[in-house]
Design a protein around this motif. Sequence first.
Motif, PDB file in Angstrom:
ATOM      1  N   TYR A 250       0.846  -1.183   0.000  1.00 26.78           N
ATOM      2  CA  TYR A 250       0.000   0.000   0.000  1.00 26.78           C
ATOM      3  C   TYR A 250       0.886   1.239   0.000  1.00 26.78           C
ATOM      4  CZ  TYR A 250       0.938   0.169   5.016  1.00 26.78           C
ATOM      5  OH  TYR A 250       1.550   0.216   6.236  1.00 26.78           O
ATOM      6  N   GLY A 251       0.325   2.327  -0.422  1.00 27.07           N
ATOM      7  CA  GLY A 251       1.032   3.601  -0.422  1.00 27.07           C
ATOM      8  C   GLY A 251       0.078   4.718  -0.060  1.00 27.07           C
ATOM      9  N   ASP A 252       0.573   5.673   0.706  1.00 28.08           N
ATOM     10  CA  ASP A 252      -0.219   6.827   1.114  1.00 28.08           C
ATOM     11  C   ASP A 252       0.359   8.093   0.503  1.00 28.08           C
ATOM     12  OD1 ASP A 252      -1.650   5.123   2.730  1.00 28.08           O
ATOM     13  OD2 ASP A 252      -0.720   5.782   4.593  1.00 28.08           O
ATOM     14  N   VAL A 253      -0.497   8.908  -0.048  1.00 30.47           N
ATOM     15  CA  VAL A 253      -0.162  10.259  -0.469  1.00 30.47           C
ATOM     16  C   VAL A 253      -1.009  11.147   0.430  1.00 30.47           C
ATOM     17  CG1 VAL A 253      -0.190  11.918  -2.349  1.00 30.47           C
ATOM     18  CG2 VAL A 253       0.248   9.511  -2.838  1.00 30.47           C
ATOM     19  N   SER A 254      -0.359  11.851   1.348  1.00 27.06           N
ATOM     20  CA  SER A 254      -1.127  12.569   2.362  1.00 27.06           C
ATOM     21  C   SER A 254      -0.460  13.892   2.729  1.00 27.06           C
ATOM     22  CB  SER A 254      -1.301  11.696   3.601  1.00 27.06           C
ATOM     23  OG  SER A 254      -0.053  11.275   4.094  1.00 27.06           O
ATOM     24  N   PHE A 255      -1.168  14.647   3.548  1.00 27.92           N
ATOM     25  CA  PHE A 255      -0.689  15.926   4.051  1.00 27.92           C
ATOM     26  C   PHE A 255      -0.942  15.991   5.544  1.00 27.92           C
ATOM     27  CE2 PHE A 255      -1.587  16.674  -0.368  1.00 27.92           C
ATOM     28  CZ  PHE A 255      -0.525  17.448  -0.782  1.00 27.92           C
ATOM     29  N   LEU A 256      -0.025  16.606   6.266  1.00 23.66           N
ATOM     30  CA  LEU A 256      -0.172  16.838   7.696  1.00 23.66           C
ATOM     31  C   LEU A 256      -0.411  18.323   7.901  1.00 23.66           C
ATOM     32  CD1 LEU A 256      -0.040  16.032  10.683  1.00 23.66           C
ATOM     33  CD2 LEU A 256       2.419  16.406  10.559  1.00 23.66           C
ATOM     34  N   MET A 257      -1.580  18.656   8.417  1.00 19.37           N
ATOM     35  CA  MET A 257      -1.921  20.041   8.722  1.00 19.37           C
ATOM     36  C   MET A 257      -1.664  20.261  10.208  1.00 19.37           C
ATOM     37  SD  MET A 257      -2.973  22.952   7.683  1.00 19.37           S
ATOM     38  CE  MET A 257      -3.572  22.549   6.064  1.00 19.37           C
ATOM     39  N   PRO A 258      -0.546  20.933  10.551  1.00 22.38           N
ATOM     40  CA  PRO A 258      -0.250  21.160  11.961  1.00 22.38           C
ATOM     41  C   PRO A 258      -1.204  22.190  12.568  1.00 22.38           C
ATOM     42  CG  PRO A 258       1.420  22.181  10.583  1.00 22.38           C
ATOM     43  CD  PRO A 258       0.472  21.476   9.669  1.00 22.38           C
ATOM     44  N   ILE A 259      -1.426  22.050  13.856  1.00 23.00           N
ATOM     45  CA  ILE A 259      -2.289  22.979  14.575  1.00 23.00           C
ATOM     46  C   ILE A 259      -1.503  23.488  15.790  1.00 23.00           C
ATOM     47  CG2 ILE A 259      -4.445  23.257  15.848  1.00 23.00           C
ATOM     48  CD1 ILE A 259      -5.511  20.847  14.218  1.00 23.00           C
ATOM     49  N   TYR A 260      -1.119  24.749  15.744  1.00 25.00           N
ATOM     50  CA  TYR A 260      -0.419  25.384  16.856  1.00 25.00           C
ATOM     51  C   TYR A 260      -0.455  26.895  16.639  1.00 25.00           C
ATOM     52  CZ  TYR A 260       3.536  25.704  13.625  1.00 25.00           C
ATOM     53  OH  TYR A 260       4.336  25.966  12.540  1.00 25.00           O
ATOM     54  N   ASP A 261      -0.164  27.655  17.675  1.00 21.92           N
ATOM     55  CA  ASP A 261      -0.111  29.114  17.547  1.00 21.92           C
ATOM     56  C   ASP A 261       1.040  29.489  16.622  1.00 21.92           C
ATOM     57  OD1 ASP A 261      -2.239  29.534  19.207  1.00 21.92           O
ATOM     58  OD2 ASP A 261      -1.004  29.776  21.011  1.00 21.92           O
ATOM     59  N   GLY A 262       0.770  30.318  15.624  1.00 18.88           N
ATOM     60  CA  GLY A 262       1.804  30.736  14.693  1.00 18.88           C
ATOM     61  C   GLY A 262       1.891  29.900  13.431  1.00 18.88           C
ATOM     62  N   VAL A 263       0.966  28.963  13.225  1.00 20.48           N
ATOM     63  CA  VAL A 263       1.004  28.095  12.047  1.00 20.48           C
ATOM     64  C   VAL A 263       0.759  28.885  10.758  1.00 20.48           C
ATOM     65  CG1 VAL A 263      -1.429  27.407  12.007  1.00 20.48           C
ATOM     66  CG2 VAL A 263       0.311  25.818  11.198  1.00 20.48           C
ATOM     67  N   GLU A 264       0.263  30.106  10.866  1.00 19.75           N
ATOM     68  CA  GLU A 264      -0.017  30.915   9.678  1.00 19.75           C
ATOM     69  C   GLU A 264       1.228  31.125   8.822  1.00 19.75           C
ATOM     70  OE1 GLU A 264      -0.616  32.151  12.853  1.00 19.75           O
ATOM     71  OE2 GLU A 264      -2.714  31.580  12.962  1.00 19.75           O
ATOM     72  N   LYS A 265       2.400  31.238   9.449  1.00 21.29           N
ATOM     73  CA  LYS A 265       3.648  31.419   8.695  1.00 21.29           C
ATOM     74  C   LYS A 265       3.920  30.221   7.797  1.00 21.29           C
ATOM     75  CE  LYS A 265       5.783  34.204  12.302  1.00 21.29           C
ATOM     76  NZ  LYS A 265       6.855  34.259  13.298  1.00 21.29           N
ATOM     77  N   LEU A 266       3.692  29.017   8.305  1.00 20.94           N
ATOM     78  CA  LEU A 266       3.896  27.803   7.509  1.00 20.94           C
ATOM     79  C   LEU A 266       2.862  27.699   6.395  1.00 20.94           C
ATOM     80  CD1 LEU A 266       5.281  25.028   7.069  1.00 20.94           C
ATOM     81  CD2 LEU A 266       3.573  24.084   8.615  1.00 20.94           C
ATOM     82  N   LEU A 267       1.626  28.050   6.689  1.00 18.54           N
ATOM     83  CA  LEU A 267       0.548  27.910   5.709  1.00 18.54           C
ATOM     84  C   LEU A 267       0.677  28.890   4.544  1.00 18.54           C
ATOM     85  CD1 LEU A 267      -2.509  27.232   8.018  1.00 18.54           C
ATOM     86  CD2 LEU A 267      -1.106  25.606   6.764  1.00 18.54           C
ATOM     87  N   LYS A 268       1.452  29.956   4.710  1.00 23.78           N
ATOM     88  CA  LYS A 268       1.694  30.875   3.598  1.00 23.78           C
ATOM     89  C   LYS A 268       2.491  30.202   2.495  1.00 23.78           C
ATOM     90  CE  LYS A 268       1.450  35.188   6.142  1.00 23.78           C
ATOM     91  NZ  LYS A 268       2.182  36.359   6.626  1.00 23.78           N
ATOM     92  N   VAL A 269       3.396  29.293   2.853  1.00 25.13           N
ATOM     93  CA  VAL A 269       4.225  28.619   1.846  1.00 25.13           C
ATOM     94  C   VAL A 269       3.762  27.187   1.562  1.00 25.13           C
ATOM     95  CG1 VAL A 269       6.270  30.018   2.254  1.00 25.13           C
ATOM     96  CG2 VAL A 269       5.920  27.963   3.607  1.00 25.13           C
ATOM     97  N   MET A 270       3.005  26.591   2.455  1.00 22.46           N
ATOM     98  CA  MET A 270       2.478  25.230   2.278  1.00 22.46           C
ATOM     99  C   MET A 270       1.006  25.210   2.667  1.00 22.46           C
ATOM    100  SD  MET A 270       5.489  22.851   3.743  1.00 22.46           S
ATOM    101  CE  MET A 270       6.647  22.225   2.576  1.00 22.46           C
ATOM    102  N   PRO A 271       0.115  25.736   1.811  1.00 23.59           N
ATOM    103  CA  PRO A 271      -1.292  25.874   2.200  1.00 23.59           C
ATOM    104  C   PRO A 271      -2.032  24.556   2.431  1.00 23.59           C
ATOM    105  CG  PRO A 271      -0.967  26.469  -0.096  1.00 23.59           C
ATOM    106  CD  PRO A 271       0.391  26.257   0.492  1.00 23.59           C
TER     107      PRO A 271
END
Length: 79
Positions: free
Chosen positions: A46-67
């Motif tokens: 089996y193979g997974d193609v997935s994304f991890l959406m982190p949840i923490y204060d300040g995650v907006e900086k990461l989401l600007k480059v990896m939405p």
Amino acid sequence: MGGNFKVSKTIRIILEGWLPVLVANEKPIQAGGILYGIRFRGDRMYGDVSFLMPIYDGVEKLLKVMPLGLPLLSFGYTW
């Protein structure tokens, strides 16, 4: 905690929630995440193609480059 939804014989949609945990660094923070994606499954592999959406204060900086979150690719084998 998580689960999956069977789309076809070989494809499933996966969703997992990771509860908040204490991360140890200079200033302790609460963090968690949501993992979502697609699992392709054969008889033994089996193979997974997935994304991890982190949840923490300040995650907006990461989401600007990896939405979509952090990309993950994994493979497995069962016997």
